[in-house]
Structures are given as structure tokens and as C-alpha cells.
Enzyme design. Structure first.
Site, PDB file in Angstrom:
ATOM      1  CD  GLU A 144      12.131 -23.977  -7.128  1.00 44.99           C
ATOM      2  OE1 GLU A 144      13.229 -24.199  -6.585  1.00 44.99           O
ATOM      3  OE2 GLU A 144      11.929 -23.037  -7.923  1.00 44.99           O
ATOM      4  CB  SER A 154     -14.573  23.286  33.824  1.00 46.22           C
ATOM      5  OG  SER A 154     -14.163  24.591  34.170  1.00 46.22           O
TER       6      SER A 154
END
Length: 789
Positions: A102, A488
Site C-alpha cells: 500500500e 398434570s
């Protein structure tokens, strides 16, 4: 001494002098003008430029990470996936790769590189438009933090001014630290550390030269050079980076060549959120977002430590999947293939499967895709392709597939269930050593849903939570968000309330006809088997899940009292204040009911479930820490009596399948009207676990599908797995519980001719004082009970 004679200047000499003077004056004027012009330009474009001082306090958005109980990473939350690392932890080779790629003169220029700018200007002049920027790394930092990235000369002037300022105010190391942590490198990765993990599953220190060059080639165009999507283009860019590094003498040509030829292992980043404990981490995410806000959750870099155990979570997921598949096979025939591939589609599909298998080999027990190749009716088997492998499905394992849609008839022609080209699901049973083929079973995706949650005794830590069959298809958490009738499974709360109202396990209850009637309705509840049992001891009534006995108890102790009692145990949902509460008619969540059962196992203490044990901010400061708070809500003796009663449910009641766990366990089944919901809530001294099975849109699970048949197998498989290495423990009775012999039929003290004597547990002071003198017949007044309002 004679005076020197002055030699008069010629006209030509005077002219030359005048020209030089004029040229000097013009140069001075031009220089001054240029300087003044430059100063004017500088002053003009310097106005309103961003302040660079905030870069010294760089605190970018960072990933929030979630961990399991043993500090395994299980989830990440972020807007930008960034792992911030100090400059000292960034390898020198990686820095050189980025500089070579770069900004080769990064360590020499003062923020801007005039050579690069001139070169870019010439390129742009030739093209007639802006095609090249010539930006330095410093200028790229400005793009990330300070200015928009559009390519305009006006912006480039501002960028140059800021670059010069930054280069004077910051060291080169500081600039690289900002750049390498901030830059976008594709696929949601910001910064080099996140990119290294994204593409290679590595930390920065583990990167090779070849991998560093791949990353350094990304900033120019992350999408175009993605090694995931465009591997060949990524390799070309890698070669460019390596060549530049060699030209700059960062590496030798030999190193560059070896790095280029190195075989790269590109690893798509694992989706922790989906792969491990998605329902759990989504529950955590909602909590943190509600308490701390989106900004802190997605950008704050929090570290969230949870109570979940990954191995237990895997066991839960496996148990749920197995249970739902078995349920599906009991009632439905084969619903058909995923797809039927055309002849020209088969080979490309199999090649894709082969590619997937390069990353993950076939493992026994996995459910995978397969393509039907041949049906051999004579050998009664089906051959399929599994990618590079092959497998055999025996007709003997496909009997369930013969069920027709009406579930009443079967077809023996299993050869017609599949045809060549069918894309199907199969389970890998085992690999035949002789043939090399896999033995397979046919599978299909179940339609039913399930939820499971597990709490650790004594701490309330939620060790596992399954909120549904598949998080990818439905994120609705049925363990926490759904409220279903527990049937139940709610009865133990009623029985516990009765124990604190003077009942004992030996209290005799009349199990008989019960009618509730008012001006608007008439209700005649029945037992599950439609029978009446007359005088029944409380222990047996719960073990056999007698509806009529439970209604009699609730009617006696009072509905309002029972509702308040349920709230003490951690039930937060609204409960209907009527007698149907005895049968679990009010919807509750699996988490609520599991919390209530945990009170019995925790000796009467309510311990709120703990999902998150600790949250730290990005600097290591503690935002919150779970403190185990125990609130005594019922007597220890009551808790133990309930555990003992529910041990009878396992030993001789509706949950006898649980005995296969081969250690003390207590629990209760639950089945709702029309078989819409199946539950099992149970615990050992170590863990409390609850399971639910049903459809999201209520409908029958199928004939005879109760809590004992649909839910217990899931609970049992899970609990067996998590207890396999734990010592066997029993439930210890507290000091204020005593044991006494009683008549098993009457609940009174035994006499010489008592047919069956048992030991029963009682709270101190509640042991029966009367001896058994039972009439063989039930009095007339007990044959019919009617309540009018």
C-alpha cells in the site's frame, strides 16, 4: 600609490546585468506569489477541517463476545466485526506486507508521497478522469476516520493537509496501529485480527508469510480479491504483494516463491451464534440489549460470561432431535424427498458434496444429504451417493416410511417410496469395513417442536436450553417465550400447597365423581383412564396422576391459596382462579415450571435462574456479576416430602421409564387435553430438567402420545448423558422428617391383619395416631360429590 582606473562598462555588459536583475526580480515575485498562493490555498482548505486529536484516544467499535462456563467462545455481537490489537502484537512480517502493498515509502515521507501523487496525476490526465489515487497509508487513515472517500481534487487537498498534520502529531507506529485495526478487509472483518480469524481461523501471531500477503492484498478491493469467492484473483494479488516485498528487500526471492507455492487452507469463519447455543445466546442478547442498549451491545466490546455448558448443550440438542424424529416416525409416513434431481444435476451436486466433505469428514451419527442411485427390490435395499462415499439403506429400517397419510394403513411396497435422483436425508449408522459403504437409515425433518431446559441444583445456573427444533428456521424460544398448558405437570404445586395445609403423604382422598356447576356451565372432569378409584392415599394419587383426587384437594385448600403458593415457587404467569387449575389449565413457560420444581430440589429455597454469570466492559471493568440469592419460600420438610412423592411417580407411577437412569430421580409427567402438549419435569440431586413437546399451532401429537411417551425419552437421554461420569447420590431427608410404618391401603397405623405395610415419611408431629380399621365398602355419601354455585 596610484589610484586604479575604473574600466567603463560596455552597453552589452549593462544589458546582461539588467536582464539578471529583472529575472531575479521576476523569480522572487513568482516565488512570493506561489508562496502567497499556496498559503492562500492552505488557509482556504484548512478551514473547518476535522480535529485530529481524537485519534489519540482511538476506541473503535469492538466485538462483544459471549463465553460458556469453561470460557469457550459461543457467540459474537457486532455491527463491525473488529478485534482491536496493540501495535506490539502485530507481527513485523504482516506490517511489511501491508507497507509493500500500500505505501512502500511509508517510513520516509511526511504523510504524503509526492512521487505517488505525480504518478497518479499523470495516469488521471491520460484517462481524462480520476482513476488512481496514489494515497499513502496515512491518507487511508484519514479516509477511515475523517473524510469521505470520494475522488475529488478538493478533497485530496484537504486530505494532504490532514496527512501532513497527522504525520507530525503521531509516530509511524501509531499510524499503523490505527490503520491495521480500522481498515475493512471483506466479509464483515474490520482490522487485520478479525480478517486473520475470518479467512484462516488464526490469530495474528499464527499467520504465515503467504497468509499475510493474502491479507495485505485485500485493502484495494476486498470483494474482488476475497479468497472465499475469488481465489485465483486473490492469488494474483498475493503474488504482487510478495514481489513488492522482495523488491523492497523485506524478504528474499526464495521466500517469496515458497510463500506463493504454499498451499492455503481457507477456513470460512465458524458461525458461533448458530453452531453452539443459539437459543441461549439469543436470550442473553435480548437481556443485554434491554439493559445496556444497542450501542454498548454491538460496539462496546463487552465480555459476557454465561452459565451454559457446551457439552450439556450438545447432549440436549441430540436428545431433542432424536425424540422428535422417533415421534414423527411413530405417526407419519414418509413425506417425500427434499427434491428430485434431474440426471444432469446429479454430478454437479455430488461434486459440491465432495467439496464440503474436504472441510468436514462424514461422522457416524450425523444426518446428511444423499442422492438415490438405485433401488434393488430383490436385495431389499437402496443405494445412495453421499458425495465421494456411497451408502445402503435397508428396507428393514424403512418400515415407518410405509405409513400412509391417514396413519391407519401401511404399504409393503417400500421400493416405491424413493426413486433415482431423489435428494434425501440419511443418518450415518456405521461404515461397512468389507464394502466401504455406509449403513444408513432414512430420515426426514419432523414437524413437531420441543424445548428443554436444565438448571444446576444449588446455584440456579442454566446449564442448557433448547428453544426449538431448529434455530435457523424459527428463532422463537419455546423454553422461555411460549406459555403452554402444563397439564398434570402442574399437580406437584397443588400437592405441595396441600402439605402445608395439613395433608400428609398418607392422607386419604376420595377419588370419585366431581361436578362443578353454575348458571353458565357444568364441568365434569374425569381421570385419564375414565375410571374412579374411591379412597386413595395422597402418594398414590400423585404417582398415578389422578385428576379427580387433585381437584378434591384443590377444592379443599382453596384456589386463591394455591395461586399464591404457585407464585411463591416462581410461577409468574397469570393463573386462572378456578378448579381447572388442578389439571394445569393455565399456560406457563417451561422456565417457570422448572424454577418451581427446583424449589423442591433446593430444600425449599427459591433460586432465580442464572444465565449470565458476569459481564465485563472492554477495559475489564465489571458491569455486573450474578450473586446466588436464596429465598426460603417453603419448609425444607415440605420440599423433601414432595421429592419423595415424585420419586414414587418414577418408581411406580406414570414415569416408570425414568428408572432407566439407574439413580434416584423424582419428577412428574404432564399431558393436556386432546394430547396437544406433553411434558416431563424431573430432577436428580444434581440437576433439574424440564422437557416439552408439541406443535406451535396446537394439534394432537398423535394417538397415545402422553408425557410419558413423548417427553420422557428426551429427558432420559439428556439426563443419562450428563450424569454418566457423576457419582450416584440420593435425596437426603432433613431432621424434621420422620418415617413410620403405615397400612398401605388406609394410611393409618398397621394392625396384625394389615395386608401390606409400608414405610412413609412425615413431617414431625403428623404421623397417624389411629390404627387401621377399614370397612370394605365405601359409604353412600362418598359415592357422589356435587358442588353447586
Amino acid at each position: 600609490m596610484s589610484r586604479k582606473r575604473k574600466i567603463p562598462k560596455t552597453r552589452k555588459g549593462r544589458t546582461t546585468t539588467i536582464i539578471f536583475c529583472i529575472a531575479g526580480l521576476l523569480f522572487f515575485i513568482a516565488a512570493a506569489g506561489t508562496g502567497l498562493g499556496g498559503l492562500a490555498v492552505y488557509n482556504h482548505y484548512s478551514r473547518g477541517l476535522p480535529d485530529i486529536s481524537f485519534l489519540k484516544k482511538y476506541r473503535p467499535a469492538a466485538i462483544t463476545t459471549v463465553y460458556s462456563d469453561d470460557n469457550q467462545k459461543i457467540a459474537e455481537f457486532y455491527k463491525e466485526r473488529r478485534i482491536v490489537v496493540p501495535y506490539s502484537e502485530i507481527p513485523d512480517m504482516l506490517i511489511k506486507a501491508f507497507v509493500a502493498s500500500e505505501d512502500a515509502r511509508f517510513f520516509e515521507h511526511e504523510g504524503i508521497d509526492l512521487k505517488s501523487i505525480i504518478r497518479a496525476a499523470l495516469k488521471n490526465f491520460e484517462a481524462g478522469r480520476v482513476v488512481q489515487g496514489g494515497s499513502t497509508i496515512t491518507q487511508q487513515v484519514i479516509k477511515c476516520f475523517l473524510l469521505t472517500p470520494e475522488r475529488k481534487y478538493e478533497r485530496k487537498i484537504k486530505e494532504a493537509i490532514l496527512a501532513f498534520r497527522i504525520d507530525k502529531a503521531f509516530s509511524k507506529q501509531d499510524i499503523l496501529y490505527l490503520y491495521l485495526n480500522e481498515i475493512y478487509l471483506g466479509h464483515g472483518a474490520y482490522g487485520v485480527a478479525a480478517a486473520a480469524e475470518n479467512y484462516f481461523g488464526k490469530t495474528l501471531k499464527e499467520l504465515t508469510l503467504a497468509e499475510s500477503a493474502i491479507l495485505a492484498g485485500l485493502p484495494q478491493a476486498p470483494s474482488d480479491y476475497s479468497p472465499f469467492r475469488h481465489f485465483e484473483e486473490a492469488k494474483k494479488r498475493q503474488q504482487y504483494v510478495l514481489n513488492r516485498m522482495a523488491e523492497l528487500e523485506f524478504i528474499t526471492r526464495d521466500q517469496a516463491e515458497k510463500a506463493f507455492n504454499e498451499e492455503l487452507e481457507i477456513k470460512p469463519r465458524r458461525n458461533w451464534y448458530i453452531e453452539h447455543v443459539p437459543y441461549y445466546t439469543e436470550h442473553v442478547r435480548r437481556y443485554v440489549e434491554a439493559k445496556y442498549g444497542q450501542e454498548l451491545l454491538y460496539k462496546g466490546g463487552l465480555k459476557i460470561y454465561t452459565a451454559v455448558n457446551v457439552d450439556m448443550q450438545k447432549a440436549a440438542r441430540k436428545a431433542v432431535d432424536k425424540g422428535l424424529r422417533e415421534l414423527d416416525k411413530r405417526h407419519f409416513g414418509y413425506r417425500g424427498p427434499i427434491n428430485n434431481l434431474k440426471p444432469d444435476e446429479i454430478e454437479p451436486f455430488l461434486k459440491n458434496l465432495e467439496k464440503e466433505q474436504e472441510d468436514q469428514a462424514l461422522i457416524q451419527g450425523d444426518i446428511v444429504n444423499a442422492v438415490v442411485d438405485n433401488i434393488d427390490s430383490k436385495e431389499r435395499e437402496i443405494r445412495v451417493f453421499l458425495g465421494k462415499d456411497q451408502g445402503i439403506i435397508s428396507f428393514n429400517t424403512m418400515k415407518w416410511a410405509g405409513h400412509k397419510a391417514d396413519r391407519k394403513a401401511k404399504t409393503n411396497n417400500l421400493a416405491q417410496a424413493l426413486v433415482p435422483g431423489d435428494l434425501i436425508w440419511v443418518r450415518l449408522e456405521q461404515k461397512n469395513k468389507d464394502t466401504g459403504y455406509w449403513d444408513l437409515t432414512l430420515e426426514q425433518t419432523p414437524k413437531t417442536q420441543s424445548a428443554l431446559i436444565c438448571l444446576e441444583s444449588g446455584t440456579g445456573h442454566v446449564k442448557a436450553m433448547i428453544g426449538g427444533r431448529d434455530f435457523k428456521s424459527s428463532q422463537f424460544n419455546r423454553a422461555v417465550q411460549a406459555k403452554r398448558q402444563p397439564g398434570s405437570a402442574f399437580k406437584p404445586i397443588i400437592y405441595a400447597a396441600a402439605l402445608d395445609k395439613g395433608y400428609t403423604p398418607a392422607t386419604e382422598i376420595i377419588d370419585n365423581v366431581f361436578i362443578y356447576q353454575n348458571a353458565k356451565m357444568k364441568w365434569m372432569p374425569k381421570n385419564y383412564d375414565r375410571k374412579f378409584y374411591g379412597p386413595t392415599l395422597l402418594r398414590k394419587a400423585l404417582a398415578k396422576s389422578r385428576n379427580l383426587s387433585t381437584i378434591q384437594i384443590l377444592n379443599d385448600i382453596g384456589v386463591d391459596y394455591a395461586v399464591e403458593y404457585a407464585k411463591k415457587l416462581g410461577i409468574e404467569s397469570e393463573l386462572s382462579p378456578n378448579l381447572s387449575l388442578a389439571l394445569g389449565s393455565s399456560g406457563v413457560s417451561l422456565l417457570e415450571l422448572s424454577t418451581a420444581y427446583s424449589v423442591f430440589n433446593n430444600k425449599g429455597f427459591l433460586i432465580q435462574p442464572v444465565f449470565i454469570t458476569k459481564i465485563l466492559d472492554r477495559d475489564g471493568n465489571e458491569l455486573e456479576k450474578a450473586e446466588i440469592t436464596k429465598k426460603k419460600v417453603i419448609e425444607q420438610s415440605t420440599a423433601y416430602l414432595m421429592t419423595s412423592l415424585m420419586e414414587s411417580v418414577v418408581k411406580e407411577g406414570t414415569a416408570t421409564k425414568v428408572r432407566a437412569i439407574n439413580r434416584p430421580a423424582a419428577g412428574k409427567t404432564g399431558t393436556t387435553n386432546n394430547l396437544h402438549d406433553a411434558w416431563f419435569m424431573g430432577y436428580t440431586p444434581d440437576y433439574i430438567a424440564g422437557t416439552w413437546v408439541g406443535y406451535d399451532q396446537e394439534q394432537s401429537l398423535g394417538s397415545k402420545e402422553s408425557g410419558g411417551r413423548a417427553a420422557i425419552p428426551i429427558w432420559l437421554d439428556f439426563m443419562k448423558e450428563i450424569h454418566k461420569d457423576k457419582p450416584v447420590k440420593g435425596f437426603k431427608a432433613p431432621k424434621n422428617v420422620v418415617f413410620s410404618k403405615i397400612d398401605a391401603d388406609t394410611g393409618l397405623l398397621p394392625v396384625p391383619d394389615t395386608k401390606k405395610v409400608i414405610f412413609e415419611c412425615f413431617k414431625k408431629g403428623t404421623v397417624p395416631t389411629r390404627y387401621s380399621r377399614r370397612s370394605d365398602s365405601i359409604s353412600e355419601k362418598d359415592q357422589f360429590y356435587k358442588m353447586e354455585m
